[in-house]
Design an enzyme around this catalytic site. Sequence first.
Site, short mmCIF file in Angstrom:
data_model
loop_
_atom_site.label_atom_id
_atom_site.label_comp_id
_atom_site.label_asym_id
_atom_site.label_seq_id
_atom_site.Cartn_x
_atom_site.Cartn_y
_atom_site.Cartn_z
N ARG A 138 0.86 -1.19 0.00
CA ARG A 138 0.00 0.00 0.00
C ARG A 138 0.90 1.24 0.00
NH1 ARG A 138 -4.89 -1.82 -1.57
NH2 ARG A 138 -5.21 -3.84 -0.60
N SER A 184 31.58 15.14 -14.61
CA SER A 184 31.02 15.25 -13.26
C SER A 184 31.43 14.04 -12.44
CB SER A 184 29.50 15.40 -13.33
OG SER A 184 28.90 14.24 -13.83
N ASP A 198 21.23 16.42 -14.54
CA ASP A 198 20.37 17.32 -15.33
C ASP A 198 20.39 18.73 -14.76
OD1 ASP A 198 19.62 15.16 -16.89
OD2 ASP A 198 17.80 14.75 -15.72
N1 LIG Z 1 27.04 13.72 -3.03
C1 LIG Z 1 27.13 14.92 -3.63
N2 LIG Z 1 27.44 16.02 -2.91
C2 LIG Z 1 27.53 17.25 -3.48
N3 LIG Z 1 27.36 17.46 -4.82
C3 LIG Z 1 27.05 16.40 -5.59
C4 LIG Z 1 26.92 15.06 -5.04
N4 LIG Z 1 26.57 14.22 -6.05
C5 LIG Z 1 26.50 14.99 -7.16
N5 LIG Z 1 26.79 16.28 -6.89
C6 LIG Z 1 26.87 17.40 -7.83
O1 LIG Z 1 26.08 17.12 -8.99
C7 LIG Z 1 26.94 16.99 -10.14
C8 LIG Z 1 26.41 15.89 -11.05
O2 LIG Z 1 26.37 14.65 -10.35
P1 LIG Z 1 26.90 13.28 -10.98
O3 LIG Z 1 28.36 13.39 -11.23
O4 LIG Z 1 26.44 12.19 -10.09
O5 LIG Z 1 26.22 13.27 -12.41
P2 LIG Z 1 25.01 12.42 -13.01
O6 LIG Z 1 24.86 12.89 -14.41
O7 LIG Z 1 23.81 12.58 -12.10
O8 LIG Z 1 25.56 10.95 -12.97
P3 LIG Z 1 25.10 9.70 -13.86
O9 LIG Z 1 24.58 10.23 -15.18
O10 LIG Z 1 26.34 8.85 -14.01
O11 LIG Z 1 24.02 9.06 -13.05
C9 LIG Z 1 28.34 16.70 -9.56
O12 LIG Z 1 29.36 17.13 -10.46
C10 LIG Z 1 28.32 17.51 -8.27
O13 LIG Z 1 28.65 18.85 -8.54
#
Ligand SMILES: Nc1ncnc2c1ncn2[C@@H]1O[C@H](COP(=O)(O)OP(=O)(O)OP(=O)(O)O)[C@@H](O)[C@H]1O
Length: 326
Positions: free
Chosen positions: A38, A232, A264
């Site tokens: 649920r 990233s 994104d």
């Molecule tokens: N744990 C965190 N703490 C602070 N900032 C974060 C964290 N995770 C992500 N970010 C911020 O968000 C940005 C994008 O995150 P990430 O590198 O995970 O990209 P993503 O596109 O979501 O990854 P993927 O496409 O591989 O799932 C990072 O460069 C960082 O600046």
Amino acid sequence: MAAPTTPGTGSSIVTITMNPALDVTTDVDLVVHTDKMRCSPARYDPGGGGINVAAIAHGLGASVSAVFPAGGPIGERVAALVADAGVLVHQVAIAGSTRESLTVNERSTGRQYRFVLPGPTLSADEQSDCLALLRSAAAGADFIVASGSLPPGVPPDFYQRVADICSESGARLVLDTSGAGLHHITSGVFLLKPSVRELRECVGRALLSESDQLDAAHELMARDCAEVVVVSLGGDGALLATADADYRFPAVPVPISSGVGAGDSMVAGITVGLSRGWPLDEAVRLGIAAGAAMLMTPGTMPCTRDNIEGLFAVAPKPVDVAAVTF
Ligand SMILES: Nc1ncnc2c1ncn2[C@@H]1O[C@H](COP(=O)(O)OP(=O)(O)OP(=O)(O)O)[C@@H](O)[C@H]1O
Ligand SMILES: [Mg+2]
């Protein structure tokens, strides 16, 4: 940067999302098999890479339009939600039904379960209609953002065709894609935003050190995949590789509610910074703040301008990598 004057869109940022979704998010105490679970009332958000970017960029005050194929009642719902978010919608009506994605938050453990369906197959005519709509929306736009997976039926070189349209129109392309979509890029991308995982898959190496990651980014630039690359690194921030210099951007530490959509949101921040005429490093720092802000919101709920600007004010300045690694 000057406001756009194109009668077609009036948008300085145009996003394209080939595989949108209706993101449905709910909670349950415990995920179990066989028995009914649920759930709490669902939250509905429009989803898909470019649509997420459009919503956050609009929240940051940019003028944004979104091109996407959508069909069936779910597709209509997605289009209505995108419009409600303040984004100008350029919808290509398709025969298939737009997909739903289900995120279930398990309250007792804090775990998140994400069920992602493939999306409808797009016919060749529907793909051409998307490109034609993008071409008209791109005229006069400053930036095009292409982000997200390609649905069944769409060939892996589709984003190269998007890049060709950007080259014709003079808009700069920001691309966030992985796998085959990335392998088929040969020209026309301004900024590529792979995560380190995507970069690793693209070059087929482990990329354990920062210099390995920067070498891989420069390899893509040498192949004309992009003029600049932002890698990233999740909680470790990001790297910016350009022809002249490389920079390391520390992350902004934040309490994490959900990891969904950080990439994104980062792309939205970078693109909005660029569309304001900011230097690349400041635009990436806005992206770092936007990525972190997204982590603080539950599920697929977009982050707000106040969140992003608050984190931007405290986001550390980047470090020139060459200056510290003799
Ligand atoms: N744990 C965190 N703490 C602070 N900032 C974060 C964290 N995770 C992500 N970010 C911020 O968000 C940005 C994008 O995150 P990430 O590198 O995970 O990209 P993503 O596109 O979501 O990854 P993927 O496409 O591989 O799932 C990072 O460069 C960082 O600046
Ligand atoms: Mg990503």
